[in-house]
Motif scaffolding. Structure first.
Motif, PDB file in Angstrom:
ATOM      1  N   ARG A 279     -16.833  -4.953   5.422  1.00 13.50           N
ATOM      2  CA  ARG A 279     -17.439  -3.626   5.117  1.00 13.50           C
ATOM      3  C   ARG A 279     -16.820  -2.939   3.961  1.00 13.50           C
ATOM      4  O   ARG A 279     -17.374  -2.324   3.165  1.00 13.50           O
ATOM      5  CB  ARG A 279     -16.798  -2.909   6.395  1.00 13.50           C
ATOM      6  N   ASP A 280     -15.402  -3.706   3.787  1.00 17.22           N
ATOM      7  CA  ASP A 280     -15.087  -2.963   2.430  1.00 17.22           C
ATOM      8  C   ASP A 280     -14.333  -4.252   1.690  1.00 17.22           C
ATOM      9  O   ASP A 280     -13.324  -4.851   1.850  1.00 17.22           O
ATOM     10  CB  ASP A 280     -13.684  -2.126   2.828  1.00 17.22           C
ATOM     11  N   ILE A 281     -14.989  -4.764   0.700  1.00 20.49           N
ATOM     12  CA  ILE A 281     -14.639  -5.974   0.076  1.00 20.49           C
ATOM     13  C   ILE A 281     -13.509  -5.764  -0.819  1.00 20.49           C
ATOM     14  O   ILE A 281     -12.759  -6.890  -0.746  1.00 20.49           O
ATOM     15  CB  ILE A 281     -15.859  -6.431  -0.956  1.00 20.49           C
ATOM     16  N   GLU A 282     -13.318  -4.428  -1.711  1.00 20.67           N
ATOM     17  CA  GLU A 282     -11.950  -4.492  -2.222  1.00 20.67           C
ATOM     18  C   GLU A 282     -10.675  -4.555  -1.322  1.00 20.67           C
ATOM     19  O   GLU A 282      -9.637  -5.018  -1.609  1.00 20.67           O
ATOM     20  CB  GLU A 282     -11.894  -3.062  -2.759  1.00 20.67           C
ATOM     21  N   GLN A 283     -10.954  -3.873   0.004  1.00 17.13           N
ATOM     22  CA  GLN A 283      -9.785  -4.048   0.908  1.00 17.13           C
ATOM     23  C   GLN A 283      -9.403  -5.496   1.253  1.00 17.13           C
ATOM     24  O   GLN A 283      -8.394  -6.196   1.491  1.00 17.13           O
ATOM     25  CB  GLN A 283      -9.868  -3.084   2.250  1.00 17.13           C
ATOM     26  N   ALA A 284     -10.609  -6.351   1.379  1.00 22.59           N
ATOM     27  CA  ALA A 284     -10.669  -7.785   1.963  1.00 22.59           C
ATOM     28  C   ALA A 284     -10.132  -8.569   0.977  1.00 22.59           C
ATOM     29  O   ALA A 284      -9.450  -9.598   1.224  1.00 22.59           O
ATOM     30  CB  ALA A 284     -11.958  -8.248   2.305  1.00 22.59           C
ATOM     31  N   MET A 285     -10.345  -8.123  -0.423  1.00 18.43           N
ATOM     32  CA  MET A 285      -9.426  -8.859  -1.326  1.00 18.43           C
ATOM     33  C   MET A 285      -7.954  -8.595  -1.599  1.00 18.43           C
ATOM     34  O   MET A 285      -7.403  -9.163  -2.436  1.00 18.43           O
ATOM     35  CB  MET A 285     -10.221  -8.553  -2.767  1.00 18.43           C
TER      36      MET A 285
END
Length: 149
Positions: free
Chosen positions: A90-96
């Motif tokens: 859902r949120d690539i930035e958060q996952a990174m």
């Protein structure tokens, strides 16, 4: 992301079980050694592969990795594309973000893998799956390598 030449050889390896994770690591280490990766480079790459393959299995429900040998003049490398048809991110930035986890681990999977390779890209859509593509070079970078990041 660096593109392979038209004559590049791509190998597809399934990721559907814990046994597949070991097989994938072994195949990547062997290819890296054949391409001239040093022991430290091999270890970094296999560590990233281990994280990404496990994510493909655990979070994506399984999938595959496409391993492509890259040759740009005297420079050699490997491009690995891990693909699943799972729920997506859902949120690539958060996952990174270091420390972010959905599985109770240390939260170093994606961000840690990114630090171990020269090129890293995530393509994901909720409900449609995820593809994480990495490139590691054995010796230096091709002339356009950094521009392609």
């Amino acid at each position: 992301m660096t593109q392979a030449s038209p004559d590049a050889v791509t190998t597809r390896l399934p990721i559907g079980s814990d046994a597949d994770l070991g097989w994938v690591r072994q195949q990547v280490r062997q290819a890296a050694a054949e391409l001239g990766f040093g022991l430290v480079q091999q270890t970094k790459l296999v560590t990233a592969v281990s994280e990404l393959a496990r994510n493909t299995l655990v979070h994506g429900g399984g999938g595959q990795v496409e391993m492509t040998r890259l040759h740009h003049g005297a420079v050699t490398g490997l491009r690995l594309a891990f693909t699943d048809t799972g729920p997506g991110i859902r949120d690539i930035e958060q996952a990174m973000t270091d420390g972010y986890t959905t599985g109770g681990g240390l939260g170093m999977g994606l961000s840690g893998a990114r630090r171990l390779v020269q090129e890293f890209a995530v393509d994901s859509s909720p409900g449609q799956g995820t593809t994480v593509t990495v490139v590691a070079w054995a010796t230096g970078l091709p002339q356009n390598g950094r521009d392609a990041l």
